[in-house]
Design an enzyme around this catalytic site. Sequence first.
Site, PDB file in Angstrom:
ATOM      1  N   ASN A 160      39.029  51.836  33.849  1.00 31.54           N
ATOM      2  CA  ASN A 160      39.146  52.876  34.870  1.00 31.54           C
ATOM      3  C   ASN A 160      37.738  53.245  35.298  1.00 31.54           C
ATOM      4  O   ASN A 160      37.055  54.032  34.626  1.00 31.54           O
ATOM      5  CB  ASN A 160      39.897  54.089  34.315  1.00 31.54           C
ATOM      6  CG  ASN A 160      41.336  53.743  34.008  1.00 31.54           C
ATOM      7  OD1 ASN A 160      42.151  53.552  34.914  1.00 31.54           O
ATOM      8  ND2 ASN A 160      41.652  53.603  32.726  1.00 31.54           N
ATOM      9  N   GLU A 161      37.338  52.645  36.405  1.00 29.50           N
ATOM     10  CA  GLU A 161      35.964  52.794  36.862  1.00 29.50           C
ATOM     11  C   GLU A 161      35.782  54.147  37.565  1.00 29.50           C
ATOM     12  O   GLU A 161      36.774  54.801  37.916  1.00 29.50           O
ATOM     13  CB  GLU A 161      35.627  51.649  37.826  1.00 29.50           C
ATOM     14  CG  GLU A 161      35.742  50.258  37.213  1.00 29.50           C
ATOM     15  CD  GLU A 161      34.610  49.928  36.249  1.00 29.50           C
ATOM     16  OE1 GLU A 161      34.002  50.843  35.658  1.00 29.50           O
ATOM     17  OE2 GLU A 161      34.322  48.727  36.069  1.00 29.50           O
TER      18      GLU A 161
END
Length: 640
Positions: A163-164
Amino acid sequence: MQNTQIIREPIAYEKIPTRIFQNSEDASKAVANEVADLIRTKNKAGQTAVLGLATGSSPKTVYAELIRMHKEEGLSFKNVLSFNLDEYYPMQPDAIQSYWRFMKEQLFDHVDIPEGNYHVPDGTISPSLLATHCQEYEQKIEDAGGLDFQLLGIGGNGHIGFNEPGSLENTKTRLMMLDQSTRAAAKGDFGGELIKVPKKAITLGVAKILQAKRIVLLAWGERKAPMISNAVEGQVTAQNPSTYLQKHPNTLFIVDEAAASGLKRMKTPWLVEDVEWTNIMTKKAVTNLSLSLEKSVLKLTNEDYNDNGLSDLLALHGNAYDINIEIFNQLQYTISGWPGGKPNAEDTNRPERAKPAQKRCLIFSPHPDDDIISMGGTFQRLVDQGHDVHVAYQTSGNIAVSDEEAHRFLEFVVDYNTGFGIKNDQTMAIYKNALSSLDAKKDSELDTPEVRLVKGIIRKGEAKATCRLVGIPEENVHFLDMPFYETGRVQKNPIGEKDVALVSDIIEALKPHQIYAAGDLADPHGTHKVCLDAIFESLKMLRDQNYMKDCWVWLYRGAWAEWDIHEIEMAVPMSPHQVLQKRRGIFKHQSQKDGVVFQGADAREFWQRAEDRNQGTAELYNQLGMAEYQAMEAFVRYHF
Ligand code: F6R
């Protein structure tokens, strides 16, 4: 003046419970114990333990401890269901970089977890089935009763899973475009070629992670320090998805001291709790005060101390001037242009002894370029000041040479032979074999021993060129080729007797007055740490030898970080000319220039990092009120 700025609440700034361990080994054992307790409790109740697992460098030591517990203590994984966080996309499960393969190698193949009980997102799923695959993955977790325990690492950009930055709190399991910094950090696993790093990955969504009943996030090493302090003390923001963990009721961060070093309780402990005012603590507080108020040490006033949580320190000394002058002098005495000691100097406050005027100096360099990157200016001064300087390169550094570079050098040998009319079938055979192995090399294959040898020779040549430039004879250049390093891959073997023997033999042979070693524990693959362990082990073995009483050990930091200003015990200044000379020395390492295999998240080349860091140290000294130099290299003395 009113004391307005100070809040004295223990750990008041921390929004996530955080336990700090001295080292990652002890920390990993604590995590493994918690996992084992969960598995046993569930087992007793006849239930399944549902684990969320992570890959990456951080959890490896936890998995190793769980394997040990399985083998030695009978911990059984028969009742475990596991779900990994993520997988590159696309990715074949048997590829060397696949997280499926990682999990099998690091854990599943060594414990009794039944096949079918572990799950990793499928990197081979066709694009049309991807959305369904992601939904089903979440459904399987729900069907299992949700995650009892989620293990997390943290990315250099604050990602959890993949989850950037930008990921929202309610995101589901999905395909994610990888951040450029994540891809750059993974480059080393893909032969150093960014182009080969997948652009996408499937990741468990933030929402599912936050539904886990318990979350433990691990972080080791200084590189993680800024992210840990942001996650623990910063504001919740999508730009740093790890901050969402502040909202989770049962999360624990387990970090080593290096990863914790950015937390306020480590950086400015006097603001968080009562401290003992030792000399080093005083130095830390005064330098911090001076730098944060942008006032030189000698200009600090009683009010400055009072207004910034240092009234007890002030009370101890009576007035600011006494503290200022004491710390100023200590800082001043760390500066020395004579790293080998100034001959005939009466002044005993210098960091090194004057005698013997000519010392034997042994510089240990974990990789073939750490000597010049981290202490090139000091290396040059030692040589110029007439000391007998030796360098021992501890590892071959062969995995950090690109295939293209190896190809070029192999070709050179063949063209050389042809040019000089040397007919050598063996050379041709080696060339052809190496070339065909390089051409055929798939991502899942390692270099052949021949190619590894060639890559090692390339790095040796570069190191010799640096030593020639600095001016030491070839017989003073030693290549230890420590065997722990020779796996052909990022994962190295544990330190062995032969590794330690190679180090202790050279110390014994040279009987040095000074040893310089990389005290940097934050390099990406832990090589520096193993190299340092081998030196510490050797020092322990040799400590009773007579010559060791005369031997001082100075620690420098690797390419990634510098000592804190209050820790520095010797600061060696460099002129603009010396900075350029050092740059030339670093340039000799051509295989490490213009896009290195293990770049990490920092896009600067090594010479740029070295110059920025050395200039940064000089600027700090200047801000504290010392003389203004172009650059400085810093050392801490190790007492054994
Ligand atoms: C791994 C994962 C990532 C890593 C993170 C830190 O499954 O999801 O979030 O945990 O990139 O990686 P290391 O531990 O290698 O620093």
